[in-house]
Motif scaffolding. Structure first.
Motif, mmCIF file in Angstrom:
data_model
loop_
_atom_site.group_PDB
_atom_site.id
_atom_site.type_symbol
_atom_site.label_atom_id
_atom_site.label_comp_id
_atom_site.label_asym_id
_atom_site.label_seq_id
_atom_site.Cartn_x
_atom_site.Cartn_y
_atom_site.Cartn_z
ATOM 1 N N PHE A 175 -1.186 13.698 -3.127
ATOM 2 C CA PHE A 175 -1.698 12.479 -3.754
ATOM 3 C C PHE A 175 -0.508 11.674 -4.238
ATOM 4 C CE2 PHE A 175 -2.283 16.097 -6.745
ATOM 5 C CZ PHE A 175 -1.252 15.805 -7.622
ATOM 6 N N LYS A 176 -0.763 10.400 -4.491
ATOM 7 C CA LYS A 176 0.239 9.519 -5.086
ATOM 8 C C LYS A 176 0.710 10.124 -6.399
ATOM 9 C CE LYS A 176 -0.920 4.737 -4.245
ATOM 10 N NZ LYS A 176 0.242 4.200 -3.586
ATOM 11 N N GLU A 185 5.163 2.648 -3.142
ATOM 12 C CA GLU A 185 5.572 3.681 -4.106
ATOM 13 C C GLU A 185 5.731 5.040 -3.442
ATOM 14 O OE1 GLU A 185 2.404 2.336 -5.716
ATOM 15 O OE2 GLU A 185 3.393 0.885 -7.019
ATOM 16 N N ASP A 186 4.827 5.345 -2.515
ATOM 17 C CA ASP A 186 4.897 6.659 -1.884
ATOM 18 C C ASP A 186 6.111 6.779 -0.970
ATOM 19 O OD1 ASP A 186 2.595 7.725 -3.119
ATOM 20 O OD2 ASP A 186 1.356 6.532 -1.796
ATOM 21 N N MET A 221 4.802 16.231 -0.985
ATOM 22 C CA MET A 221 4.943 15.641 0.353
ATOM 23 C C MET A 221 5.189 16.685 1.416
ATOM 24 S SD MET A 221 6.998 12.587 -1.197
ATOM 25 C CE MET A 221 6.082 11.400 -2.171
ATOM 26 N N ASP A 279 -5.772 2.469 0.099
ATOM 27 C CA ASP A 279 -5.360 1.101 -0.253
ATOM 28 C C ASP A 279 -5.152 0.273 1.015
ATOM 29 O OD1 ASP A 279 -5.390 1.936 -2.857
ATOM 30 O OD2 ASP A 279 -3.219 2.048 -3.087
ATOM 31 N N ALA A 335 0.816 -1.229 0.000
ATOM 32 C CA ALA A 335 0.000 0.000 0.000
ATOM 33 C C ALA A 335 0.845 1.273 0.000
ATOM 34 C CB ALA A 335 -0.953 0.000 1.197
ATOM 35 N N GLN A 349 -4.277 8.382 -0.914
ATOM 36 C CA GLN A 349 -4.505 7.170 -1.707
ATOM 37 C C GLN A 349 -3.856 5.943 -1.084
ATOM 38 O OE1 GLN A 349 -3.898 7.924 -6.021
ATOM 39 N NE2 GLN A 349 -4.454 10.007 -5.508
ATOM 40 N N ALA A 350 -2.658 6.135 -0.493
ATOM 41 C CA ALA A 350 -1.998 4.999 0.152
ATOM 42 C C ALA A 350 -2.826 4.532 1.353
ATOM 43 C CB ALA A 350 -0.588 5.397 0.590
ATOM 44 N N ARG A 395 2.294 8.253 -8.662
ATOM 45 C CA ARG A 395 2.107 7.153 -9.613
ATOM 46 C C ARG A 395 0.843 7.339 -10.469
ATOM 47 N NH1 ARG A 395 3.242 1.570 -9.989
ATOM 48 N NH2 ARG A 395 1.449 0.383 -10.696
#
Lengths: 342, 342
Positions: B162-163, A122-123, B137, A311, A119, A307-308, B165
């Motif tokens: 937000f992400k 990527e972040d 971030m 998830d 989750a 978003q993370a 990706r």
């Protein structure tokens, strides 16, 4: 007995009037900032920190039949806690790192432990690159200078450390996060090598010894899990091997670095800079770091995007529901509860 | 006439006792922070800002025979200046952008203009990504919070926007820098599109219209040259098309954005954030921006690394030497002096 009433079992019901399944929560998870209400629609949450009872008494009185625990990244679960929770089948952690859960003890008791899986991957990797570029180009220091109106007086603002291009970067722990960090740095034309418990299937150069890795690199990015083996994996020797231009980025866990030695190395100029999202005694940060412009400090927030968390919410709910369902199965348990990869 | 003496011609000599060739410098270039002495070993520098004479008189008295000018990124050269410098053959700019040089006028007079070519390209692209991740971030805001000891009190520090990706990113100006920015963002699994004066040979989606680009993107990265056509290319309409989560990164030149409208859009929440290395009236920065945590401000320092300045130094010296040599040729003139690509 107000406390007892507020934690009486089976008070809450689902829409179809079935009592909601009980889930124990020992301290407030970060994910509650976004999804507390949604968790409450699905589960009857036993929030230990809201009780006036001492923890042991609370668990004895209210949690003996609890099958699932939802853990924050700080929740510490050892044999003493598990002894009070004989019915637990699942410990669902909101975070990727599970260093506060006694995995050996859980395996002995047949308790399944799950984490945030991918989750946040990527972040967190994005944050590692963000911290690296922030240190290299002194972005927060520059931002402070502009906000403090120092620009007109300080036209010779210090330049960046060095070009990132063609630099040797050492990834410590080539797991999911380490791989994403490496992939991003390839696009900056960096040369990637790594150390890990064992060699992985990858095109990056492997150093079994972290000292060797540090000698060959300008930058170390710490992405590994915290275990007994990786505690203080970055010590003074490693930082001296990295050298006076060297930069350390830590998006893993604070105790991966010997923080006292890190502070000394930074103050003495033995290394060139550091980007730190995690610390040994959070939320305490060594005050010597506040004076340094070659250091970037963030409050354990790598990967914290809406978003993370969404998830992660879906993963946690899915895993917890599997305990109470005969039809749903676990989304993803930890691959090997005793040996987190690094 | 102390002033005259200090600028008398041919006082300095090279090691082989040849008088050093004269190079006019109108204001102090950023590169002098590193390489001033090395320039002085190669050229007799006529430093206009050190003279007590008014500029016009200084040029008339001391620079009529000057063949080469070394320009800072701020040096403004128009017909009025060139009229006083009838012998100039080369204008060598330390920066990539040459918007302060009247290129049409130079071409008319047969004067060659050179810029920093690729010396800063990778580092500027790195800075674009650094600013983007810093905004996404909130790294400088987080760093301020930690330094101001707010972490223990503020455990619900705001999460990232937000992400990154799978986000749509619009590159404004797919020149050398834009291409490097795009290449880096591909590794973050972003989807890249761009606008430019004309379609380029690339796999990225092309929008001839910047409004269309903004409508399809969450993030705009401004990498184009400043020309009459690109002045205020980012206006209120474009920011409204980008939307309330949208982020603008500017590592080009301040006047590419209508700064007053940018400030309004940020204060009113019409866009989500901005990362700005350049401003319309440097070193002045609109004070409304100092209050915003979703904005990252750096003092026109994108690409300023020691290595980039060294590459730039070699390029400048090579180009200037070609004017005084029968054997050395120009390293790299601007490809088309009247139409900087964007």
């Amino acid at each position: 007995m107000a406390d007892c009433r507020s934690y009486s079992h089976g008070v809450e019901h689902s829409d179809d009037q079935q009592p909601l399944p009980e889930v124990l929560v020992l301290d407030r998870p970060a994910i509650f900032a976004f999804h507390e209400k949604k968790f409450e629609k699905k589960f009857h949450l036993l929030k230990a920190w809201e009780s006036s009872l001492p923890m042991e008494e609370f668990l004895k009185n209210h949690a003996r039949s609890v099958k699932a625990i939802l853990c924050s990244f700080r929740t510490r679960i050892r044999a003493d806690v598990l002894n009070l929770l004989p019915s637990v089948e699942l410990i669902a952690c909101e975070s990727t790192g599970v260093e506060n859960i006694d995995l050996v003890e859980c395996r002995k008791r047949g308790i399944i432990v799950t984490n945030a899986a991918s989750a946040f991957v990527e972040d967190v990797a994005d944050m590692a690159i963000g911290l690296l570029l922030s240190v290299l180009m002194k972005i927060p220091a520059a931002d402070r200078d502009v906000r403090f109106k120092l620009w007109p007086k300080n036209m010779t603002f210090p330049v960046g450390h060095f070009k990132l291009r063609e630099k040797q970067i050492g990834v410590v722990g080539l797991g999911n996060i380490g791989l994403q960090v490496a992939k991003r740095l390839e696009a900056f034309d960096c040369s990637i090598s790594y150390t890990s418990r064992k060699e992985k299937l990858s095109s990056y150069k492997y150093y079994p010894n972290i000292q060797e890795l540090a000698l060959h690199c300008k930058i170390l990015i710490i992405c590994c899990a915290l275990t007994e083996q990786t505690h203080h994996i970055i010590n003074r020797n490693i930082m001296e091997a990295l050298g006076k231009d060297g930069i350390v980025i830590n998006i893993g866990r604070g105790p991966l670095i010997d923080e006292k030695e890190l502070v000394k190395c930074l103050v003495e100029g033995k290394i060139g800079g550091a980007g730190l999202d995690v610390f040994e005694e959070e939320p305490c940060v060594p005050k010597e770091l506040f004076e340094l412009d070659n250091v970037v400090l963030t409050p354990h927030r790598a990967g914290f995007t809406e978003q993370a968390f969404f998830d992660d919410f879906q993963l946690l709910v899915g895993n917890i529901e599997s305990v109470f369902s005969t039809t749903k199965s676990l989304i993803l348990p930890l691959p090997n509860s005793t040996l987190p990869s690094w």
